[in-house]
Design a protein around this motif. Structure first.
Motif, short mmCIF file in Angstrom:
data_model
loop_
_atom_site.label_atom_id
_atom_site.label_comp_id
_atom_site.label_asym_id
_atom_site.label_seq_id
_atom_site.Cartn_x
_atom_site.Cartn_y
_atom_site.Cartn_z
N TYR A 106 0.83 -1.22 0.00
CA TYR A 106 0.00 0.00 0.00
C TYR A 106 0.86 1.26 0.00
CZ TYR A 106 -4.42 -2.44 0.44
OH TYR A 106 -5.53 -3.22 0.19
N MET A 107 1.97 1.25 0.71
CA MET A 107 2.84 2.42 0.73
C MET A 107 3.43 2.68 -0.65
SD MET A 107 2.27 3.45 3.66
CE MET A 107 3.29 4.90 3.55
N GLY A 108 3.79 1.61 -1.36
CA GLY A 108 4.30 1.77 -2.72
C GLY A 108 3.25 2.40 -3.63
N TYR A 109 2.00 1.95 -3.49
CA TYR A 109 0.92 2.51 -4.30
C TYR A 109 0.66 3.96 -3.92
CZ TYR A 109 -3.76 3.43 -6.05
OH TYR A 109 -4.84 4.01 -6.66
N LEU A 110 0.62 4.26 -2.63
CA LEU A 110 0.35 5.63 -2.17
C LEU A 110 1.46 6.58 -2.60
CD1 LEU A 110 -1.00 4.81 1.40
CD2 LEU A 110 -2.31 5.83 -0.46
N ALA A 111 2.68 6.09 -2.63
CA ALA A 111 3.80 6.91 -3.11
C ALA A 111 3.64 7.22 -4.60
CB ALA A 111 5.13 6.21 -2.84
N GLN A 112 3.20 6.23 -5.37
CA GLN A 112 2.96 6.45 -6.80
C GLN A 112 1.86 7.48 -7.02
OE1 GLN A 112 2.05 2.67 -8.56
NE2 GLN A 112 4.11 1.83 -8.23
N GLN A 113 0.87 7.49 -6.15
CA GLN A 113 -0.25 8.41 -6.27
C GLN A 113 0.06 9.79 -5.69
OE1 GLN A 113 -3.11 7.47 -8.00
NE2 GLN A 113 -1.75 5.73 -8.42
N GLY A 114 1.20 9.94 -5.08
CA GLY A 114 1.59 11.23 -4.52
C GLY A 114 0.97 11.54 -3.17
N GLN A 115 0.36 10.54 -2.52
CA GLN A 115 -0.26 10.78 -1.22
C GLN A 115 0.75 10.68 -0.08
OE1 GLN A 115 -4.27 9.22 -0.45
NE2 GLN A 115 -4.19 8.25 -2.46
N VAL A 116 1.86 9.98 -0.30
CA VAL A 116 2.95 9.92 0.67
C VAL A 116 4.27 10.12 -0.08
CG1 VAL A 116 1.67 8.33 2.16
CG2 VAL A 116 3.31 7.42 0.50
N THR A 117 5.29 10.48 0.66
CA THR A 117 6.63 10.58 0.10
C THR A 117 7.55 9.61 0.82
OG1 THR A 117 7.24 12.36 1.64
CG2 THR A 117 6.33 13.01 -0.49
N GLY A 118 8.45 9.00 0.09
CA GLY A 118 9.38 8.03 0.68
C GLY A 118 10.81 8.53 0.61
N ASP A 119 11.55 8.31 1.70
CA ASP A 119 12.95 8.71 1.78
C ASP A 119 13.74 7.63 2.50
OD1 ASP A 119 12.92 11.60 0.77
OD2 ASP A 119 11.41 11.67 2.36
N MET A 120 15.05 7.57 2.20
CA MET A 120 15.93 6.65 2.91
C MET A 120 16.42 7.31 4.19
SD MET A 120 15.90 3.85 1.27
CE MET A 120 17.16 3.03 2.25
N ASN A 121 16.33 6.59 5.28
CA ASN A 121 16.84 7.08 6.57
C ASN A 121 18.19 6.42 6.83
OD1 ASN A 121 17.31 7.91 9.15
ND2 ASN A 121 15.61 6.78 10.09
N TYR A 122 19.26 7.24 6.81
CA TYR A 122 20.60 6.71 7.02
C TYR A 122 21.08 6.91 8.46
CZ TYR A 122 20.81 6.55 1.92
OH TYR A 122 20.56 6.27 0.60
#
Length: 221
Positions: free
Chosen positions: A191-207
């Motif tokens: 679901y997060m992958g889909y929501l990111a594609q739809q622009g409803q969430v943003t994903g970032d790498m936490n280092y």
């Protein structure tokens, strides 16, 4: 986590409601009662976020019970699950703060929508509301399941988003959302992958984890 009390004289329906509520990781059932007077006494002395209430019961019906609950100063939200569906009864109950009304027999998906709407309302009430937020709260229409990819459900998507709305600025891992929503990590990732594609969430790498970097998500602004 939200505390639930179930008031229902049919033990089979009580168990079904308990199972449905606790399948959602945002809720825990504190007590169940087959006798409304005992439920009323318990609620006078113990807090509960949500009451799942039947109408036809011994001692007093759901309307009488709810009037007594409000007279006692109990402010718990109430979801009715009952066969009583005449207009006069529904109107009287909604005036006493019933937030949703499920007519028996009901589908599990409809029960999930009632819980999602409760969580959405509680989350929205934590701060000040502008007109747009009020309109979304009072007149929101759940996204149609047909708009989602095959195998995905609007209720599950809303459950994921509701967890993130608890702290909109927080960067969530899929594991955190899974623990809060009661869903599996695999399901949340999809679901997060889909929501990111739809622009409803943003994903970032936490280092900054001190170990292996992980992907975190925030609600899009």
């Amino acid at each position: 986590m939200y505390t639930v009390v179930i008031v229902e004289d049919d033990p089979m329906i009580t168990e079904l409601n308990r199972r449905y509520a606790e399948k959602d990781g945002r809720f825990t059932v504190a007590q169940t009662f087959s006798q409304p007077r005992r439920a009323l006494d318990w609620l006078r002395h113990n807090p509960a976020d949500l009451v799942i209430l039947d109408f036809y019961m011994p001692q007093m019906n759901g309307l009488e019970f709810l009037r007594a609950v409000r007279a006692a100063g109990v402010e718990s939200d109430v979801i009715m699950i009952t066969a009583a569906n005449d207009a006069a009864t529904v109107e009287a109950l909604t005036r006493l703060g019933v937030v949703d009304y499920l007519v028996k027999p009901f589908a599990y998906e409809r029960f999930c929508r009632a819980l999602d709407a409760f969580c959405r309302r509680r989350s929205a009430m934590r701060g000040s509301l502008d007109q747009t937020a009020l309109d979304n709260l009072l007149h929101a229409v759940p996204p149609a399941p047909a708009t989602l990819p095959k195998g995905m459900q609007a209720q599950t998507q809303e459950r994921v988003l509701a967890c993130m709305r608890d702290d909109p600025g927080h960067a969530y891992t899929c594991e955190e959302i899974a623990a809060a929503s009661g869903l599996s990590v695999v399901t949340v990732r999809r679901y997060m992958g889909y929501l990111a594609q739809q622009g409803q969430v943003t994903g970032d790498m936490n280092y900054g984890t001190g170990g292996r970097p992980c992907l975190v998500y925030r609600l899009a602004t």
